[in-house]
Write a protein that holds these residues in place. Sequence first.
Motif, mmCIF file in Angstrom:
data_model
loop_
_atom_site.group_PDB
_atom_site.id
_atom_site.type_symbol
_atom_site.label_atom_id
_atom_site.label_comp_id
_atom_site.label_asym_id
_atom_site.label_seq_id
_atom_site.Cartn_x
_atom_site.Cartn_y
_atom_site.Cartn_z
ATOM 1 N N PHE A 99 12.966 -1.044 -20.378
ATOM 2 C CA PHE A 99 12.229 -0.778 -21.622
ATOM 3 C C PHE A 99 12.130 0.722 -21.907
ATOM 4 C CE2 PHE A 99 10.395 -4.713 -19.798
ATOM 5 C CZ PHE A 99 10.844 -5.602 -20.772
ATOM 6 N N GLY A 100 12.763 1.547 -21.072
ATOM 7 C CA GLY A 100 12.744 2.991 -21.283
ATOM 8 C C GLY A 100 11.516 3.682 -20.709
ATOM 9 N N PHE A 101 10.761 2.986 -19.858
ATOM 10 C CA PHE A 101 9.569 3.570 -19.237
ATOM 11 C C PHE A 101 9.918 4.098 -17.847
ATOM 12 C CE2 PHE A 101 7.664 1.341 -22.600
ATOM 13 C CZ PHE A 101 6.295 1.583 -22.671
ATOM 14 N N THR A 102 9.442 5.285 -17.511
ATOM 15 C CA THR A 102 9.567 5.763 -16.143
ATOM 16 C C THR A 102 8.485 5.084 -15.301
ATOM 17 O OG1 THR A 102 8.035 7.615 -16.445
ATOM 18 C CG2 THR A 102 10.385 8.025 -16.937
ATOM 19 N N ALA A 103 8.606 5.206 -13.977
ATOM 20 C CA ALA A 103 7.604 4.620 -13.081
ATOM 21 C C ALA A 103 6.231 5.238 -13.339
ATOM 22 C CB ALA A 103 8.027 4.834 -11.630
ATOM 23 N N LEU A 104 6.203 6.537 -13.631
ATOM 24 C CA LEU A 104 4.923 7.210 -13.904
ATOM 25 C C LEU A 104 4.269 6.636 -15.156
ATOM 26 C CD1 LEU A 104 2.910 9.447 -13.121
ATOM 27 C CD2 LEU A 104 4.183 10.985 -14.631
ATOM 28 N N MET A 105 5.056 6.347 -16.170
ATOM 29 C CA MET A 105 4.507 5.757 -17.396
ATOM 30 C C MET A 105 3.858 4.402 -17.099
ATOM 31 S SD MET A 105 7.581 6.546 -20.078
ATOM 32 C CE MET A 105 8.212 8.204 -20.303
ATOM 33 N N VAL A 106 4.536 3.589 -16.312
ATOM 34 C CA VAL A 106 4.018 2.247 -15.983
ATOM 35 C C VAL A 106 2.733 2.365 -15.171
ATOM 36 C CG1 VAL A 106 4.492 0.100 -14.743
ATOM 37 C CG2 VAL A 106 6.298 1.184 -16.098
ATOM 38 N N ALA A 107 2.748 3.232 -14.146
ATOM 39 C CA ALA A 107 1.566 3.413 -13.298
ATOM 40 C C ALA A 107 0.394 3.973 -14.095
ATOM 41 C CB ALA A 107 1.900 4.332 -12.126
ATOM 42 N N SER A 108 0.683 4.873 -15.028
ATOM 43 C CA SER A 108 -0.371 5.473 -15.864
ATOM 44 C C SER A 108 -0.962 4.447 -16.809
ATOM 45 C CB SER A 108 0.199 6.648 -16.666
ATOM 46 O OG SER A 108 0.690 7.664 -15.820
ATOM 47 N N GLN A 109 -0.112 3.603 -17.369
ATOM 48 C CA GLN A 109 -0.559 2.566 -18.300
ATOM 49 C C GLN A 109 -1.407 1.513 -17.596
ATOM 50 O OE1 GLN A 109 2.593 0.024 -19.956
ATOM 51 N NE2 GLN A 109 1.686 0.315 -21.964
ATOM 52 N N LYS A 110 -1.014 1.152 -16.373
ATOM 53 C CA LYS A 110 -1.699 0.083 -15.633
ATOM 54 C C LYS A 110 -2.921 0.589 -14.866
ATOM 55 C CE LYS A 110 2.288 -2.992 -14.984
ATOM 56 N NZ LYS A 110 1.699 -4.319 -15.202
ATOM 57 N N GLY A 111 -3.051 1.909 -14.725
ATOM 58 C CA GLY A 111 -4.207 2.454 -14.014
ATOM 59 C C GLY A 111 -4.042 2.510 -12.513
ATOM 60 N N TYR A 112 -2.808 2.631 -12.039
ATOM 61 C CA TYR A 112 -2.543 2.704 -10.596
ATOM 62 C C TYR A 112 -2.594 4.164 -10.135
ATOM 63 C CZ TYR A 112 -0.761 -2.076 -11.250
ATOM 64 O OH TYR A 112 -0.624 -3.410 -11.552
ATOM 65 N N THR A 113 -3.809 4.654 -9.888
ATOM 66 C CA THR A 113 -4.025 6.078 -9.605
ATOM 67 C C THR A 113 -3.244 6.547 -8.379
ATOM 68 O OG1 THR A 113 -6.235 5.836 -10.538
ATOM 69 C CG2 THR A 113 -5.796 7.839 -9.289
ATOM 70 N N ARG A 114 -3.291 5.791 -7.299
ATOM 71 C CA ARG A 114 -2.603 6.215 -6.068
ATOM 72 C C ARG A 114 -1.094 6.320 -6.287
ATOM 73 N NH1 ARG A 114 -5.148 6.249 -1.245
ATOM 74 N NH2 ARG A 114 -3.275 5.632 -0.125
ATOM 75 N N LEU A 115 -0.541 5.380 -7.044
ATOM 76 C CA LEU A 115 0.899 5.442 -7.324
ATOM 77 C C LEU A 115 1.236 6.663 -8.181
ATOM 78 C CD1 LEU A 115 2.166 1.792 -7.920
ATOM 79 C CD2 LEU A 115 1.630 2.983 -5.807
ATOM 80 N N VAL A 116 0.359 6.959 -9.144
ATOM 81 C CA VAL A 116 0.564 8.153 -9.981
ATOM 82 C C VAL A 116 0.657 9.395 -9.101
ATOM 83 C CG1 VAL A 116 -0.582 9.691 -11.648
ATOM 84 C CG2 VAL A 116 -0.456 7.236 -12.103
ATOM 85 N N LYS A 117 -0.259 9.524 -8.150
ATOM 86 C CA LYS A 117 -0.281 10.689 -7.263
ATOM 87 C C LYS A 117 0.974 10.748 -6.392
ATOM 88 C CE LYS A 117 -5.297 11.130 -7.168
ATOM 89 N NZ LYS A 117 -6.539 11.058 -6.354
#
Length: 337
Positions: free
Chosen positions: A137-155
Amino acid sequence: MPSSKPHPPVVGKVTHHSIELYWDREKAARRQGPQEHWFRFSVEEEDPKMHTYGVIYTGYATQHVVKGLEPRTLYRFRLKVTSPSGEYQYSPVVAVSTTREPISSEHFHRAVSVNDEDFLLQILRGGNVKVDVPNKFGFTALMVASQKGYTRLVKILVSNGTDVNLKNGSGKDSLMLACYGGHLDIVKYLRRHGASWDTRDLGGCTALHWAADGGHCNVIKWMIKEGCEVDVTDTGSRWTPLMRVSAVSGNQKVASLLIEAGADVNVKDKDGKTPLMVAVLNNHEELVQLLLDKGADASVKNEFGKGVLEMARVFDRQNVLSLLEERKKQTQKNSST
């Protein structure tokens, strides 16, 4: 036919989904005359549940690639050699396992999507997948983690070098997605690592527009405190975040917060519409009342000379119309006294 059994198939290249087998090339090399005088070969595969064998290849070739197999699975094969006269013998069985499926970007995005921290770390340590590879869908992993609220994954992703300012196909970045999702801890973290309030998507909207759409007051409050411009306009309709609230959600709490922070209740878009007009058109009765209480001017006309009362009548907004007429009477009464 010779009295000794034929040799089992020799295993060639093995992957996670295929096994190459080859056999009696010397016999094939001695072929003479028409094909009906040649030895014919059949490869049979065992059904592990029934313990029976089924033919997966038959012919005169000396090689066959078995495809469509499962990764990390044991398979058993035998070779049947049939002479020109119709006699046949079976070889001993050869057992071979397919390999582990190679790590791909699909595994990477699956790990992020289901918030699997351990698998994500394993993939990143392997170094076979680029951290900014987009999903389908053109989303990076950071975009998905940011959208879903996965703070640890974002870090984890940021510490592994992901670009916080990349955009998807509609021009949204990870900060916008976190603002829309209401994930304040991620919003703060992305800001500390270089995400900008001023970035715009393809419609010209900023992170504050998306926070307003999401309706998350705690995020909006922090954004404004951090210096985010409250009356920033998009590049299309020239809508401010307050305009977006008037059009989309009608959320009074968000509108109050924006107004308290200095949002102009009488700002006009490219067609001369005010937040009050937009709220009337979208039948947000309580927001109309709030805007009037906060100083919205009901006498303003748009570029086409239309005011809120006319709009309410044309679009049959009965409740809103009653409210506006009552306000008009009250205003006239107050001015006469």
